[in-house]
Enzyme design. Structure first.
Site, PDB file in Angstrom:
ATOM      1  N   ASP A 115       7.723  10.554   4.567  1.00  0.00           N
ATOM      2  CA  ASP A 115       6.283  10.552   4.335  1.00  0.00           C
ATOM      3  C   ASP A 115       5.759  11.954   4.684  1.00  0.00           C
ATOM      4  OD1 ASP A 115       3.705   9.904   3.739  1.00  0.00           O
ATOM      5  OD2 ASP A 115       3.614   8.130   5.002  1.00  0.00           O
TER       6      ASP A 115
HETATM    7  C1  BGC Z   1       0.781   8.603   3.033  1.00  0.00           C
HETATM    8  C2  BGC Z   1       1.721   8.121   1.934  1.00  0.00           C
HETATM    9  C3  BGC Z   1       1.553   8.964   0.707  1.00  0.00           C
HETATM   10  C4  BGC Z   1       1.763  10.419   1.064  1.00  0.00           C
HETATM   11  C5  BGC Z   1       1.661  11.354  -0.122  1.00  0.00           C
HETATM   12  C6  BGC Z   1       0.837  10.090   3.242  1.00  0.00           C
HETATM   13  O1  BGC Z   1      -0.166  10.517   4.090  1.00  0.00           O
HETATM   14  O2  BGC Z   1       1.103   7.925   4.232  1.00  0.00           O
HETATM   15  O3  BGC Z   1       1.467   6.775   1.659  1.00  0.00           O
HETATM   16  O4  BGC Z   1       2.451   8.544  -0.284  1.00  0.00           O
HETATM   17  O5  BGC Z   1       0.780  10.796   2.015  1.00  0.00           O
HETATM   18  O6  BGC Z   1       0.378  11.436  -0.603  1.00  0.00           O
END
Ligand code: BGC
Length: 785
Positions: free
Chosen positions: A295
């Protein structure tokens, strides 16, 4: 009007600069259409494996380290493309995508295309109801359709991976991200996870209208302590396996080829450095041969924060002393692709020579990424049709808008309907009151892709929807305001309290509670649109209170005092505490954040064109102090009893029941569901038993009922949940019509995981409950031999 698309370049750029500077058998119990969704994991095709191996053999170490790099739109440059960067996310400009892809394919040494990804959670341009709403449909076709339209529109834009579905089971209404998942139940969550993966990928995601799905957030992210986003999760092995892993397993079995590891730590081990969950369970036990991306800055967050090691950027978990150590911990645990931070790319060679990472593991990560790129057909079709991508007419096609409207209608839950206040009469005048009558953010909800009031297709407000549906006048009185400044620049903390966000002052039209009372008195029927602002839901939007913010309850009280039957429509992304609300209106319709066609879909239900049939995928608590409250809890030695003191209860609550149970929802008609009938009363451990129920529409109009099947194992080596959903089917019946619904139960239903991670099937009685919610009382039982 403000857009809720969420953080875009702002965060990406901030972190980019910092880094630049520093461096199952679930298909058995759903409708026959979804039988086709049964697990179809195929062994890797030989030709693809040969191509992967041939390419890997030609790669230098630095090219491999580039391939495991995942950069944001704010970070990536031509130089990255030329060096062979693996993936890029959040870039949504087709020309730029094409440009970078040309550089990668034509100017990098090995011509490996970039994988472009985006958070298409409930639609790209055509926005469907938020996933929690979609789960309320208890109809996997809703999830599949949403995912299919989202995949198609994302692919038109030049994207080939979506960070969806989000399958985190959650018992935490305070957690803002409960809106992105399917709620509190692992079985419902598994059915939706599989359906969304199939909608996203189809049977072959190299198809031009398909993309690869990334299942997230692996794992346990939905259960943060205190409901605060990103916070610690600590749980027993049996809970992990029985509650939180099943939707991931269902998604993998349905073919999902990428997975995102989570921010949170689980039992002390952060998600992106957890060898047990990433390598032992996902890759070895389940045979997952795709790749895991971290993530956002999850790899950087493995580091200890200063003063241990002064550095720029995110940090905190403290399982690594510095960035390179964090990269090594992530890779060696099983994370294959590093998002935003660049430690593996920048320090990988030293880590290899120091023995902190192994070439075997690096090769494995690269192979996984290449495998997905080959399966995606990226080498054959790397480019996007820029003209088509830039043409507004490519998105929000009438047929897809119709699907979004259908999905939203199916997702609404009728919580109360006293005196048949609903449906409303299209020939009578309607006063629409409340701050949500004309907003976009509360139609679209958080993570709404590129849905907006600026780009096609045009969203439909509640006021527009009601006007189009009614032949009599519809008036609008905002009565109070809605703050839309909650996406402040530089990620600053919003300067207001929740009560300031909704109903803190007069409406944008200058109206107040008194104007609302006057409007109600002047109309034949009243619709009060209440809820949370769209900004109160989603990532990093935990709430410590669950009631309606601002003076919405006062507004309701004043309007209800007019004596007109008041219909409340709720827009929200989490279970709310409606204790102060529930007695006042005649009817309550839970509309969630319903999407691009939200206004039309709500009008369809209010005026009776659509008969609501959704059910709650989450428990609605009585007061935030009772959280977590969920239907599938384990029993206690002192089960709750409001009439006896020495029990598991609250002294200030006269009942043990939540306000609304999981699986609850009304209709404009009524149904009768028969006692469950079993095909046998004794079954071998490897055998199966069918359970049938007759359901009859006993009212005078057509409608939908969700027939639900729960089980309980009363005597087991581990105390078993009081109820577990193991089957459901949504049926549509004409007035007077009846049908028989049949479910099959086998060991995947009556077995469970123990605390050593072993799936056990124990002999003894299994109780079966059938009905229209988790409070179902009709029972039968069989014995497992
Ligand atoms: C979130 C994810 C997301 C990623 C990319 C993160 O802050 O937890 O769910 O896919 O950002 O945007």
């Amino acid at each position: 009007m403000a857009r809720i698309g969420r953080r875009t370049a702002a965060i990406g750029t901030a972190f980019a600069l910092a880094f630049a500077a520093g461096g199952t058998a679930i298909a058995a119990n759903v409708s026959s259409e979804d039988q086709a969704l049964a697990p179809t994991r195929q062994p890797a095709a030989k030709t693809i494996e040969q191509r992967v191996n041939r390419l890997l053999a030609r790669m230098t170490t630095q090219e491999k380290l580039q391939q495991v790099q995942l950069l944001s739109d704010g970070q990536v440059t031509d130089a990255d493309a030329k060096a062979g960067v693996g993936s890029v996310f959040s870039l949504v400009d087709a020309e730029q995508i094409n440009h970078l892809q040309h550089v990668a394919v034509e100017q990098s040494r090995l011509h490996i295309p970039i994988l472009f990804a985006y958070d298409t959670i409930h639609g790209y341009r055509t926005i469907f109801p938020v996933p929690l709403g979609a789960a309320s449909s208890f109809d996997p076709a809703v999830g599949r359709t949403d995912a299919a339209v989202g995949a198609k529109e994302s692919a038109i834009q030049g994207l080939k991976q979506v960070y969806s579905p989000m399958v985190d089971v959650s018992h935490e209404p305070r957690w803002g991200r409960i809106v992105e998942g399917a709620g509190e139940d692992p079985y419902l969550g598994s059915v939706f996870a599989a359906a969304r993966v199939k909608g996203t990928q189809g049977t072959d995601y190299s198809a031009r209208n398909k993309v690869v799905a990334s299942v997230k957030h692996y794992v346990g992210y939905g259960q943060p302590e205190g409901g605060r986003d990103y916070n610690t999760t600590d749980m027993s092995e049996q809970r992990l396996r029985n509650l939180y892993l099943p939707p991931f397993k269902a998604a993998i079995d349905a073919g999902a080829d990428t997975v995102m590891c989570s921010f949170n730590s689980l039992n002390g081990v952060p998600g992106c450095a957890n060898k047990y969950t990433e390598t032992d369970i996902l890759k070895k036990e389940w045979g997952f041969d795709g790749f895991i991306e971290s993530d956002y800055t999850a790899v950087a967050e493995l580091r200890a924060c200063p003063p241990v090691k002064p550095d720029e950027g995110p940090c905190g978990h403290g399982i690594a002393a510095d960035g390179p150590d964090a990269g090594a911990a992530a890779l060696m645990a099983g994370t294959d692709s590093e998002m935003v931070s660049t430690y593996l790319r920048d320090y990988g060679k030293e880590l290899l020579s120091d023995g902190k990472i192994s070439i075997t593991r690096l090769n494995d990560a690269v192979k996984r990424i290449l495998r997905v790129k080959f399966r995606a057909g990226l080498f054959e079709h790397p480019y996007v049709d820029v003209e088509k991508a830039s043409n507004a007419a490519s998105y929000g096609k009438p047929a897809d808008l119709a699907k979004a409207r259908w999905a939203a209608g199916r997702s609404m839950v009728l919580l109360k309907n006293e005196g048949e206040a609903l449906p409303l009469d299209t020939t009578k005048s309607t006063a629409l009151i409340g701050p949500f009558g004309q907003t976009v953010d509360e139609m679209l909800g958080p993570w709404s892709g590129r849905g907006s009031d600026e780009l096609a297709p045009k969203f439909v407000t509640l006021l527009d929807g009601l006007k189009a549906a009614s032949s009599a006048p519809v008036t609008y009185t905002a009565a109070c305001n809605l703050a839309h400044n909650f996406d402040p620049p530089n990620n600053a903390v919003p300067p207001l309290t929740p009560d300031d966000e909704v109903c803190a002052g007069p409406g944008e039209d200058g109206t107040s509670i008194q104007d609302a009372v006057n409007a109600a008195n002047d109309a034949d029927q009243v619709v009060l649109a209440l809820g949370e602002s769209g900004f109160m839901s989603g990532e990093s939007n935990a709430r410590s209170q669950l009631d309606l913010p601002g003076y919405q309850e006062d507004l309701l009280k004043a309007v209800a005092a007019t004596g007109k039957p008041v219909v409340v429509v709720l827009f929200n992304g989490r279970p709310l505490d409606l204790t102060g609300v529930v007695d006042k209106p005649a009817a309550i319709l839970e509309a969630w954040f319903p999407g691009t066609e939200g206004g039309n879909a709500v009008a369809d239900v209010l005026y009776g064109k659509v008969n609501p049939g959704g059910k709650l995928p989450v428990t609605f608590p009585r007061g935030v102090g009772t959280v977590p409250t969920y239907y599938n809890h384990e029993p206690s030695g002192r089960p709750c009893d409001p009439t006896f003191k020495w029990n598991s209860r609250y002294r200030d609550l006269p009942t043990c029941e939540p306000l609304f149970s999981f699986g609850y929802g009304l209709s404009y008609t009524s149904f009768d569901i028969s006692k469950p009938a079993l095909s046998k009363t004794k079954v071998g451990r490897n055998g199966s038993v069918t359970v049938s129920m007759n359901v009859k529409n006993t009212g005078d109009r057509a409608g939908d009922e969700v027939v639900q099947l729960y089980i309980h194992d009363p005597v087991a080596s581990l105390s078993q949940p009081v109820r577990r959903l193991r089957g459901f089917e949504r049926v549509t019946l004409d007035a007077g019509e009846s049908t028989k619904v049949t479910f099959t139960l086998d060991k995947s239903d009556f077995g469970f995981y123990d605390n050593r991670g072993k799936f056990v099937v124990e002999p003894g009685e299994i109780q079966v409950f059938g009905g229209d919610s988790s409070a179902a009382t009709e029972t039968a039982s069989f014995t497992v031999k």
